[in-house]
Design a protein around this motif. Structure first.
Motif, mmCIF file in Angstrom:
data_model
loop_
_atom_site.group_PDB
_atom_site.id
_atom_site.type_symbol
_atom_site.label_atom_id
_atom_site.label_comp_id
_atom_site.label_asym_id
_atom_site.label_seq_id
_atom_site.Cartn_x
_atom_site.Cartn_y
_atom_site.Cartn_z
ATOM 1 N N LEU A 109 0.801 -1.287 -0.147
ATOM 2 C CA LEU A 109 0.018 0.074 -0.224
ATOM 3 C C LEU A 109 0.895 1.129 -0.039
ATOM 4 O O LEU A 109 0.612 2.104 -0.710
ATOM 5 C CB LEU A 109 -0.739 0.098 1.183
ATOM 6 C CG LEU A 109 -2.008 -1.093 1.174
ATOM 7 C CD1 LEU A 109 -2.776 -1.209 2.544
ATOM 8 C CD2 LEU A 109 -2.789 -0.674 0.166
ATOM 9 N N LYS A 110 1.946 1.087 0.719
ATOM 10 C CA LYS A 110 3.009 2.359 0.880
ATOM 11 C C LYS A 110 3.616 2.605 -0.311
ATOM 12 O O LYS A 110 3.610 3.791 -0.904
ATOM 13 C CB LYS A 110 3.738 2.100 2.131
ATOM 14 C CG LYS A 110 4.657 3.512 2.286
ATOM 15 C CD LYS A 110 5.661 3.122 3.509
ATOM 16 C CE LYS A 110 6.607 4.395 3.653
ATOM 17 N NZ LYS A 110 7.340 4.141 4.865
ATOM 18 N N LEU A 111 4.172 1.570 -1.117
ATOM 19 C CA LEU A 111 4.674 1.607 -2.327
ATOM 20 C C LEU A 111 3.881 2.146 -3.572
ATOM 21 O O LEU A 111 4.119 2.975 -4.273
ATOM 22 C CB LEU A 111 5.452 0.349 -2.846
ATOM 23 C CG LEU A 111 6.634 -0.093 -2.266
ATOM 24 C CD1 LEU A 111 6.766 -1.416 -2.449
ATOM 25 C CD2 LEU A 111 7.689 0.888 -2.412
ATOM 26 N N ASN A 112 2.496 2.035 -3.314
ATOM 27 C CA ASN A 112 1.673 2.209 -4.400
ATOM 28 C C ASN A 112 1.250 3.852 -4.184
ATOM 29 O O ASN A 112 1.154 4.471 -5.044
ATOM 30 C CB ASN A 112 0.290 1.453 -4.471
ATOM 31 C CG ASN A 112 -0.620 1.801 -5.425
ATOM 32 O OD1 ASN A 112 -1.692 2.486 -4.876
ATOM 33 N ND2 ASN A 112 -0.442 1.664 -6.697
ATOM 34 N N ARG A 113 0.859 4.114 -2.815
ATOM 35 C CA ARG A 113 0.459 5.419 -2.484
ATOM 36 C C ARG A 113 1.501 6.463 -2.398
ATOM 37 O O ARG A 113 1.448 7.678 -3.154
ATOM 38 C CB ARG A 113 -0.032 5.375 -1.140
ATOM 39 C CG ARG A 113 -0.771 6.690 -0.692
ATOM 40 C CD ARG A 113 -1.118 6.427 0.697
ATOM 41 N NE ARG A 113 -0.131 6.007 1.912
ATOM 42 C CZ ARG A 113 -0.282 4.626 2.412
ATOM 43 N NH1 ARG A 113 -1.262 4.011 2.014
ATOM 44 N NH2 ARG A 113 0.526 4.399 3.129
ATOM 45 N N GLU A 114 2.802 6.200 -2.066
ATOM 46 C CA GLU A 114 3.983 7.304 -1.949
ATOM 47 C C GLU A 114 5.027 7.268 -3.049
ATOM 48 O O GLU A 114 5.317 8.051 -3.511
ATOM 49 C CB GLU A 114 4.743 6.883 -0.637
ATOM 50 C CG GLU A 114 3.790 7.300 0.634
ATOM 51 C CD GLU A 114 4.676 7.031 1.920
ATOM 52 O OE1 GLU A 114 5.887 6.936 1.956
ATOM 53 O OE2 GLU A 114 3.923 6.858 2.892
ATOM 54 N N ALA A 115 5.053 6.022 -3.778
ATOM 55 C CA ALA A 115 5.971 5.958 -4.909
ATOM 56 C C ALA A 115 5.239 5.659 -6.302
ATOM 57 O O ALA A 115 5.949 5.739 -7.281
ATOM 58 C CB ALA A 115 6.997 4.934 -4.736
ATOM 59 N N GLY A 116 3.901 5.589 -6.102
ATOM 60 C CA GLY A 116 3.139 5.311 -7.527
ATOM 61 C C GLY A 116 3.404 4.252 -8.219
ATOM 62 O O GLY A 116 3.345 4.054 -9.417
ATOM 63 N N LEU A 117 4.060 3.099 -7.441
ATOM 64 C CA LEU A 117 4.306 1.873 -8.232
ATOM 65 C C LEU A 117 3.011 1.087 -8.334
ATOM 66 O O LEU A 117 2.434 1.003 -7.371
ATOM 67 C CB LEU A 117 5.286 1.085 -7.312
ATOM 68 C CG LEU A 117 6.826 1.765 -7.285
ATOM 69 C CD1 LEU A 117 7.619 0.735 -6.265
ATOM 70 C CD2 LEU A 117 7.425 1.793 -8.622
ATOM 71 N N THR A 118 2.858 0.360 -9.265
ATOM 72 C CA THR A 118 1.885 -0.604 -9.461
ATOM 73 C C THR A 118 2.439 -1.975 -9.248
ATOM 74 O O THR A 118 3.527 -2.303 -9.667
ATOM 75 C CB THR A 118 1.419 -0.486 -10.737
ATOM 76 O OG1 THR A 118 0.803 0.490 -11.198
ATOM 77 C CG2 THR A 118 0.387 -1.770 -11.032
ATOM 78 N N ILE A 119 1.828 -2.698 -8.259
ATOM 79 C CA ILE A 119 2.369 -4.193 -7.893
ATOM 80 C C ILE A 119 1.355 -5.304 -8.551
ATOM 81 O O ILE A 119 0.177 -5.097 -8.199
ATOM 82 C CB ILE A 119 2.203 -4.108 -6.270
ATOM 83 C CG1 ILE A 119 2.968 -3.042 -5.749
ATOM 84 C CG2 ILE A 119 2.914 -5.412 -6.000
ATOM 85 C CD1 ILE A 119 4.406 -2.697 -5.649
ATOM 86 N N LEU A 120 2.036 -6.076 -8.990
ATOM 87 C CA LEU A 120 1.505 -7.076 -9.813
ATOM 88 C C LEU A 120 1.362 -8.398 -8.433
ATOM 89 O O LEU A 120 2.305 -9.106 -8.156
ATOM 90 C CB LEU A 120 1.751 -7.930 -10.817
ATOM 91 C CG LEU A 120 1.400 -9.034 -11.231
ATOM 92 C CD1 LEU A 120 -0.143 -8.963 -11.753
ATOM 93 C CD2 LEU A 120 1.937 -9.712 -12.649
#
Length: 158
Positions: free
Chosen positions: A103-114
């Motif tokens: 959640l943090k990587l998506n929210r703060e770094a804009g990363l999409t996680i598969l």
């Protein structure tokens, strides 16, 4: 260097001591702990074995100040997670709850996680969208709110 990995020891001193003993027999010089020591006394077997320890706090570590004090008095370093460090030329990331990190990587770094996950409560917590594949073809998908019990029953139940 051989490294041992442990987590969720929850004050179980006999189990921690046995694990440390087995790690020493295997030539492990350092332990990495992914959190949930619970109380400071749970670090005692690691300290008594003179093993170095790097770790992060978990959700059940109530006395973090006591754990930090115990750690700094010995050969341990404890951090808020996630925490990364270099070891033997490799970057190591220590995480207690991978869902929070996703959640943090998506929210703060804009990363999409598969994420390929079999536990639906976890997937529902961390995903924004879902796709159901069967023999390489998309059978269902959309926003995670559309992953209804009917979809689960139709495509994911046995």
């Amino acid at each position: 260097m051989r490294v041992g990995l442990m987590a969720d020891t929850h004050d179980r001193i006999p189990v921690i001591a046995e694990f440390v003993r087995l790690m020493q027999e295997a030539g492990v010089a350092m332990l990495i702990h992914a959190g949930d020591y619970c109380a400071p006394f749970s670090l005692r077997p690691i300290e008594e074995a003179s093993m170095s320890l790097a770790g992060v706090f978990g959700k059940n570590d109530g006395d973090t100040q006591g754990l930090l004090a115990k750690a700094t008095a010995g050969t341990a370093e404890l951090f808020e997670g996630p925490h990364s460090f270099e070891l033997g030329g490799q970057r190591i990331l220590v995480v207690h709850d991978i869902g929070d990190v996703i959640l943090k990587l998506n929210r703060e770094a804009g990363l999409t996680i598969l994420l390929v996950e079999q536990k639906l409560p976890f997937a529902r917590r961390v995903a924004s969208h879902f796709h159901v594949l069967e023999k390489g073809r998309r059978k269902a998908g959309g926003p995670i709110a559309d992953l209804t019990e009917n979809v689960v029953h139709e495509y994911l139940s046995v």
